[in-house]
Write an enzyme that holds these catalytic residues in place. Structure first.
Site, PDB file in Angstrom:
ATOM      1  N   ASP A 109       9.913  -5.326  -6.128  1.00  0.00           N
ATOM      2  CA  ASP A 109       9.080  -4.427  -5.330  1.00  0.00           C
ATOM      3  C   ASP A 109       9.330  -3.002  -5.815  1.00  0.00           C
ATOM      4  OD1 ASP A 109       7.895  -2.838  -3.403  1.00  0.00           O
ATOM      5  OD2 ASP A 109       8.543  -4.076  -1.713  1.00  0.00           O
ATOM      6  N   HIS A 110       8.304  -2.388  -6.408  1.00  0.00           N
ATOM      7  CA  HIS A 110       8.474  -1.073  -7.015  1.00  0.00           C
ATOM      8  C   HIS A 110       8.654   0.035  -5.974  1.00  0.00           C
ATOM      9  CE1 HIS A 110       8.819   1.468 -10.361  1.00  0.00           C
ATOM     10  NE2 HIS A 110       7.844   0.995 -11.119  1.00  0.00           N
ATOM     11  N   ARG A 111       8.436  -0.275  -4.692  1.00  0.00           N
ATOM     12  CA  ARG A 111       8.742   0.715  -3.658  1.00  0.00           C
ATOM     13  C   ARG A 111      10.252   0.869  -3.490  1.00  0.00           C
ATOM     14  NH1 ARG A 111       5.732  -1.901   1.370  1.00  0.00           N
ATOM     15  NH2 ARG A 111       6.983  -3.635   0.535  1.00  0.00           N
TER      16      ARG A 111
END
Length: 459
Positions: free
Chosen positions: A429-431
């Site tokens: 998850d790039h968040r």
């Protein structure tokens, strides 16, 4: 006294469940906590224990029906006006000690082994055995069942798992005629195959069979009957998995990074462990070593072991690892997890992975086992696949896909040699995780698989 039992909330907050099969019939006398039915929720197949002891007065649903939580499922005739004896809490009370409130059914499942099964009323006439008149008619229309194959039907519904029932249906086998060979009394796929082979070897045809043009087809039997399509209702685990994957794909921005690694040292370690007689029963494989590597790497890269809490506006970092193990089953993909995997040894991880896989294949994974995961592993290599882009399990920051281990030419110590090589694919998850963190984590996992001894240096 007639007492209704409504379908309870099975601890998942789901509004409905599909009735897979009844384990009792109207008129049966059941004991407290005896399994009365199997229901399939959006997450798992759950066995419903009886909350009362008495006689079954009425069944209010049929196999295949979708029943709403709170709807009347079954009625009991408890006799007289006495208050019913209710099922005990999961671990706090015995069967003989009545509970004060109707229990949450998740977690206490079926009655203990050896408890009484339903007492079915025998239907017979003229002193003949109580054999169903449809026993022969339910066989394939062109088959004649020999007298040796017509046996008395069991006085209870046959116990089996959903995949086995589907398999039996595809073969045209009536499960009521199949004998379970295991000590648990549950009919297995092997039992169905053995029965089908025995009947197939002795059956005869009453009419000449016209010549059939030989064809090779992978289509299901319905296609051969002229149907051009087959429609299957979207429900149960398949529906839940689809909704979760769509939610994950369109909520968390996925990034996938790949790394191909020489795992010869790991395969040699596994071979040496398998040769150790004291460890042979533990079935240690690449999956277990990868699981250990992931747990060690997560301690160094905590961003991969966190979740995004949108409602609270917080990033929640876990200080434990509930390691999800993706398992493909006949009912769809399930991801049960190993609790506190960071505390387990390599041998304990191997045992836990095997246990989860066996439970998933039998369709008995409980909803609780699929909740609370923090990171997941999926082994696509068992299907001969080299790599893929796995979708995150909702609520998790990362998932690692293991590709097939292949023997191929590889640079080793300045020369070309045949080595065991595997591709790792990490989706995150790039968040929560940027490219540097994801890459460093993947390299740490790869380093352990390349040189398992490096695990001795990590804390």
């Amino acid at each position: 006294m007639i007492q209704d039992f409504t379908l309870p909330d099975l601890g998942e907050g789901l509004p409905e469940a599909e009735l897979v099969q009844w384990m009792v019939a109207e008129g049966d006398t059941v004991t407290l906590n005896q399994t009365i039915a199997e229901v399939e929720t959006a997450k798992a197949v759950v066995e419903l224990p009886s909350p009362y002891a008495g006689r079954i007065s009425a069944l209010h649903a049929a196999a295949g029906d979708v029943v709403a939580v709170g709807s009347v499922l079954i009625s009991y005739d408890l006799g007289g006006d006495a208050a019913p004896a209710e099922a005990p809490a999961p671990a706090a009370q015995s069967v003989e000690e009545p509970a004060k409130a109707e229990p949450n059914l998740v977690g206490y499942g079926a009655a203990p082994r050896g408890s009484a099964r339903p007492q079915r009323r025998t239907r017979s006439a003229g002193g003949r055995p109580a054999v169903s008149d449809t026993a022969v008619l339910e066989a394939a229309p062109h088959d004649v069942i020999h007298a040796s194959e017509v046996v008395e039907r069991p006085t209870e519904r046959p116990r089996s798992t959903p995949p086995v029932r589907l398999f039996a249906k595809q073969l045209g086998v009536d499960l009521a005629l199949v004998e379970a060979t295991g000590a648990s009394g549950v009919i297995t796929r092997a039992d169905v195959e053995a029965y089908a082979e025995r009947v197939g070897a002795t059956k005869t045809s009453t009419t000449p069979t016209p010549p059939v043009r030989e064809t090779v087809s992978d289509f299901p039997p319905s296609a051969a009957q002229g149907e051009r399509t087959t429609r299957t209702p979207i429900r149960g685990v398949r529906k839940h998995t689809a909704e979760a994957m769509v939610r994950s794909a369109f909520t968390a921005p996925h990034v996938t990074t790949f790394l191909t690694v020489d795992v010869t040292a790991t395969t040699e370690l596994i071979a040496s462990l398998k040769a150790d007689r004291s460890l042979q029963e533990h079935k240690i494989g690449v999956m277990a070593v990868a699981a250990k590597a992931v747990c060690l790497a997560l301690a160094r890269h905590t961003g991969l072991n966190s979740r995004w809490d949108d409602a609270a506006g917080e990033i929640v970092e876990h200080h434990y690892v509930n390691l999800g193990i993706a398992a493909a089953t006949g009912r769809g993909l399930v991801v049960p997890n190993i609790r506190d995997a960071q505390d387990l040894t390599l041998v304990e991880l191997a045992d836990a992975i095997r246990g989860l896989a066996e439970t998933a294949r039998s369709g008995k994974t409980s909803p609780a086992e699929m909740m609370g995961g923090t990171f997941s592993i999926t082994n696509v290599g068992v299907f001969g696949v080299d790599a893929g882009t796995p979708i995150l399990n909702p609520g998790e920051a990362g998932i690692l896909a293991l590709g097939a281990v292949r023997r191929q030419p590889w640079e080793h110590r300045g020369e070309i040699a045949l080595r065991d090589v595997m591709t790792l694919a990490l989706s995150f998850d790039h968040r929560l995780v940027d490219g540097e963190q994801g890459s460093r984590f993947l390299v740490d996992v790869a380093d352990i698989l390349r040189e398992p001894g490096r695990a001795m240096l990590l804390r």
